[in-house]
Design a protein around this motif. Structure first.
Motif, PDB file in Angstrom:
ATOM      1  N   GLN A  36       0.826  -1.218   0.000  1.00  0.00           N
ATOM      2  CA  GLN A  36       0.000   0.000   0.000  1.00  0.00           C
ATOM      3  C   GLN A  36       0.858   1.266   0.000  1.00  0.00           C
ATOM      4  O   GLN A  36       0.474   2.277  -0.584  1.00  0.00           O
ATOM      5  CB  GLN A  36      -0.917  -0.004   1.224  1.00  0.00           C
ATOM      6  N   ASP A  37       2.012   1.219   0.658  1.00  0.00           N
ATOM      7  CA  ASP A  37       2.852   2.406   0.846  1.00  0.00           C
ATOM      8  C   ASP A  37       3.126   3.219  -0.416  1.00  0.00           C
ATOM      9  O   ASP A  37       2.876   4.430  -0.433  1.00  0.00           O
ATOM     10  CB  ASP A  37       4.190   2.037   1.507  1.00  0.00           C
ATOM     11  N   PRO A  38       3.646   2.600  -1.499  1.00  0.00           N
ATOM     12  CA  PRO A  38       3.951   3.421  -2.683  1.00  0.00           C
ATOM     13  C   PRO A  38       2.712   4.061  -3.313  1.00  0.00           C
ATOM     14  O   PRO A  38       2.803   5.151  -3.882  1.00  0.00           O
ATOM     15  CB  PRO A  38       4.619   2.443  -3.653  1.00  0.00           C
ATOM     16  N   ILE A  39       1.562   3.416  -3.176  1.00  0.00           N
ATOM     17  CA  ILE A  39       0.317   3.978  -3.716  1.00  0.00           C
ATOM     18  C   ILE A  39      -0.014   5.268  -2.968  1.00  0.00           C
ATOM     19  O   ILE A  39      -0.320   6.304  -3.572  1.00  0.00           O
ATOM     20  CB  ILE A  39      -0.838   2.952  -3.608  1.00  0.00           C
ATOM     21  N   VAL A  40       0.067   5.214  -1.645  1.00  0.00           N
ATOM     22  CA  VAL A  40      -0.223   6.389  -0.816  1.00  0.00           C
ATOM     23  C   VAL A  40       0.820   7.482  -1.063  1.00  0.00           C
ATOM     24  O   VAL A  40       0.483   8.661  -1.186  1.00  0.00           O
ATOM     25  CB  VAL A  40      -0.287   5.998   0.677  1.00  0.00           C
ATOM     26  N   GLU A  41       2.098   7.089  -1.161  1.00  0.00           N
ATOM     27  CA  GLU A  41       3.161   8.070  -1.394  1.00  0.00           C
ATOM     28  C   GLU A  41       2.973   8.793  -2.721  1.00  0.00           C
ATOM     29  O   GLU A  41       3.171  10.008  -2.807  1.00  0.00           O
ATOM     30  CB  GLU A  41       4.532   7.392  -1.325  1.00  0.00           C
ATOM     31  N   ASP A  42       2.593   8.055  -3.770  1.00  0.00           N
ATOM     32  CA  ASP A  42       2.346   8.679  -5.075  1.00  0.00           C
ATOM     33  C   ASP A  42       1.201   9.679  -4.994  1.00  0.00           C
ATOM     34  O   ASP A  42       1.283  10.778  -5.548  1.00  0.00           O
ATOM     35  CB  ASP A  42       2.003   7.619  -6.132  1.00  0.00           C
ATOM     36  N   LEU A  43       0.131   9.291  -4.311  1.00  0.00           N
ATOM     37  CA  LEU A  43      -1.014  10.199  -4.155  1.00  0.00           C
ATOM     38  C   LEU A  43      -0.598  11.469  -3.425  1.00  0.00           C
ATOM     39  O   LEU A  43      -0.953  12.570  -3.827  1.00  0.00           O
ATOM     40  CB  LEU A  43      -2.124   9.512  -3.355  1.00  0.00           C
ATOM     41  N   GLU A  44       0.169  11.296  -2.354  1.00  0.00           N
ATOM     42  CA  GLU A  44       0.614  12.441  -1.561  1.00  0.00           C
ATOM     43  C   GLU A  44       1.472  13.376  -2.413  1.00  0.00           C
ATOM     44  O   GLU A  44       1.354  14.598  -2.333  1.00  0.00           O
ATOM     45  CB  GLU A  44       1.388  11.950  -0.344  1.00  0.00           C
ATOM     46  N   GLU A  45       2.316  12.777  -3.246  1.00  0.00           N
ATOM     47  CA  GLU A  45       3.184  13.567  -4.122  1.00  0.00           C
ATOM     48  C   GLU A  45       2.356  14.345  -5.152  1.00  0.00           C
ATOM     49  O   GLU A  45       2.577  15.529  -5.371  1.00  0.00           O
ATOM     50  CB  GLU A  45       4.150  12.617  -4.837  1.00  0.00           C
ATOM     51  N   ASP A  46       1.393  13.658  -5.769  1.00  0.00           N
ATOM     52  CA  ASP A  46       0.614  14.264  -6.850  1.00  0.00           C
ATOM     53  C   ASP A  46      -0.450  15.238  -6.345  1.00  0.00           C
ATOM     54  O   ASP A  46      -0.797  16.193  -7.033  1.00  0.00           O
ATOM     55  CB  ASP A  46      -0.061  13.175  -7.693  1.00  0.00           C
ATOM     56  N   LEU A  47      -1.007  14.984  -5.155  1.00  0.00           N
ATOM     57  CA  LEU A  47      -2.109  15.799  -4.640  1.00  0.00           C
ATOM     58  C   LEU A  47      -1.710  16.548  -3.375  1.00  0.00           C
ATOM     59  O   LEU A  47      -2.565  16.917  -2.575  1.00  0.00           O
ATOM     60  CB  LEU A  47      -3.323  14.909  -4.328  1.00  0.00           C
ATOM     61  N   GLY A  48      -0.431  16.762  -3.198  1.00  0.00           N
ATOM     62  CA  GLY A  48       0.103  17.316  -1.955  1.00  0.00           C
ATOM     63  C   GLY A  48      -0.606  18.544  -1.415  1.00  0.00           C
ATOM     64  O   GLY A  48      -0.805  18.673  -0.212  1.00  0.00           O
ATOM     65  N   ASP A  49      -1.017  19.444  -2.286  1.00  0.00           N
ATOM     66  CA  ASP A  49      -1.667  20.672  -1.826  1.00  0.00           C
ATOM     67  C   ASP A  49      -3.126  20.444  -1.434  1.00  0.00           C
ATOM     68  O   ASP A  49      -3.709  21.232  -0.713  1.00  0.00           O
ATOM     69  CB  ASP A  49      -1.563  21.763  -2.902  1.00  0.00           C
ATOM     70  N   ARG A  50      -3.721  19.337  -1.905  1.00  0.00           N
ATOM     71  CA  ARG A  50      -5.129  19.048  -1.623  1.00  0.00           C
ATOM     72  C   ARG A  50      -5.307  17.948  -0.591  1.00  0.00           C
ATOM     73  O   ARG A  50      -6.426  17.677  -0.160  1.00  0.00           O
ATOM     74  CB  ARG A  50      -5.823  18.583  -2.913  1.00  0.00           C
ATOM     75  N   LEU A  51      -4.196  17.298  -0.240  1.00  0.00           N
ATOM     76  CA  LEU A  51      -4.293  16.081   0.557  1.00  0.00           C
ATOM     77  C   LEU A  51      -3.308  16.112   1.712  1.00  0.00           C
ATOM     78  O   LEU A  51      -2.144  16.439   1.548  1.00  0.00           O
ATOM     79  CB  LEU A  51      -3.965  14.877  -0.344  1.00  0.00           C
ATOM     80  N   SER A  52      -3.812  15.764   2.888  1.00  0.00           N
ATOM     81  CA  SER A  52      -2.965  15.618   4.063  1.00  0.00           C
ATOM     82  C   SER A  52      -2.939  14.133   4.418  1.00  0.00           C
ATOM     83  O   SER A  52      -3.989  13.518   4.593  1.00  0.00           O
ATOM     84  CB  SER A  52      -3.559  16.447   5.205  1.00  0.00           C
ATOM     85  N   VAL A  53      -1.745  13.546   4.492  1.00  0.00           N
ATOM     86  CA  VAL A  53      -1.618  12.123   4.785  1.00  0.00           C
ATOM     87  C   VAL A  53      -1.119  11.932   6.213  1.00  0.00           C
ATOM     88  O   VAL A  53      -0.131  12.551   6.616  1.00  0.00           O
ATOM     89  CB  VAL A  53      -0.654  11.428   3.792  1.00  0.00           C
ATOM     90  N   GLU A  54      -1.820  11.097   6.958  1.00  0.00           N
ATOM     91  CA  GLU A  54      -1.397  10.740   8.313  1.00  0.00           C
ATOM     92  C   GLU A  54      -1.152   9.242   8.340  1.00  0.00           C
ATOM     93  O   GLU A  54      -2.065   8.458   8.096  1.00  0.00           O
ATOM     94  CB  GLU A  54      -2.476  11.084   9.343  1.00  0.00           C
ATOM     95  N   LYS A  55       0.087   8.849   8.634  1.00  0.00           N
ATOM     96  CA  LYS A  55       0.410   7.427   8.770  1.00  0.00           C
ATOM     97  C   LYS A  55       0.280   7.069  10.250  1.00  0.00           C
ATOM     98  O   LYS A  55       0.892   7.702  11.093  1.00  0.00           O
ATOM     99  CB  LYS A  55       1.818   7.152   8.251  1.00  0.00           C
ATOM    100  N   ILE A  56      -0.545   6.063  10.528  1.00  0.00           N
ATOM    101  CA  ILE A  56      -0.840   5.699  11.913  1.00  0.00           C
ATOM    102  C   ILE A  56      -0.441   4.245  12.154  1.00  0.00           C
ATOM    103  O   ILE A  56      -1.062   3.325  11.619  1.00  0.00           O
ATOM    104  CB  ILE A  56      -2.334   5.929  12.224  1.00  0.00           C
ATOM    105  N   ASP A  57       0.608   4.063  12.947  1.00  0.00           N
ATOM    106  CA  ASP A  57       1.077   2.726  13.308  1.00  0.00           C
ATOM    107  C   ASP A  57       0.123   2.171  14.370  1.00  0.00           C
ATOM    108  O   ASP A  57       0.034   2.704  15.467  1.00  0.00           O
ATOM    109  CB  ASP A  57       2.502   2.826  13.852  1.00  0.00           C
ATOM    110  N   VAL A  58      -0.591   1.103  14.024  1.00  0.00           N
ATOM    111  CA  VAL A  58      -1.610   0.582  14.932  1.00  0.00           C
ATOM    112  C   VAL A  58      -1.017   0.005  16.215  1.00  0.00           C
ATOM    113  O   VAL A  58      -1.675  -0.017  17.251  1.00  0.00           O
ATOM    114  CB  VAL A  58      -2.530  -0.471  14.252  1.00  0.00           C
TER     115      VAL A  58
END
Length: 90
Positions: free
Chosen positions: A19-41
Motif C-alpha cells: 500500500q505504501d507506494p500507492i499512498v506516497e504517489d497520491l501524496e506527491e501528486d495531490l500534496g496541496d489538496r491532501l494531508s496524509v497521516e500514517k498511523i502505526d496501529v
C-alpha cells in the motif's frame, strides 16, 4: 480545502508495504489538496479503536470537517482512493 487520508499500518504487515507506494504517489501528486497521516496501529491502538480498525492496511478518507467519507480495508488501488478524495472535496 484539505482532505485527510489516514493510513493505518504496522511495520510487520506485508500488504501495508504494498500500500505504501500507492499512498506516497497520491501524496506527491495531490500534496496541496491532501494531508496524509500514517498511523502505526501498534503504537496508536486508541486511534485504531476509535476508527474501528480491525485489519490492516486500512485507509480512512475524511473531508475537511473530519467526517469519514470512505473506509478501505486491505490494499486499495489508487483509482479508488482518488475517487474517494474527489468525493470528499465535493
Amino acid at each position: 480545502m484539505s482532505v485527510t487520508l489516514k493510513d493505518f499500518y504496522a511495520d510487520w504487515c506485508g500488504p501495508c508495504k504494498t500500500q505504501d507506494p500507492i499512498v506516497e504517489d497520491l501524496e506527491e501528486d495531490l500534496g496541496d489538496r491532501l494531508s496524509v497521516e500514517k498511523i502505526d496501529v501498534d503504537e496508536n491502538q486508541d486511534v485504531a479503536n476509535e476508527y474501528q480498525v480491525r485489519s490492516i492496511p486500512t485507509i480512512v478518507i475524511e473531508d475537511e470537517d473530519g467526517s469519514v467519507i470512505e473506509k478501505f480495508i486491505g490494499v486499495t488501488q489508487r483509482e479508488e482512493l482518488e475517487a474517494a478524495i474527489e468525493q470528499a472535496e465535493a
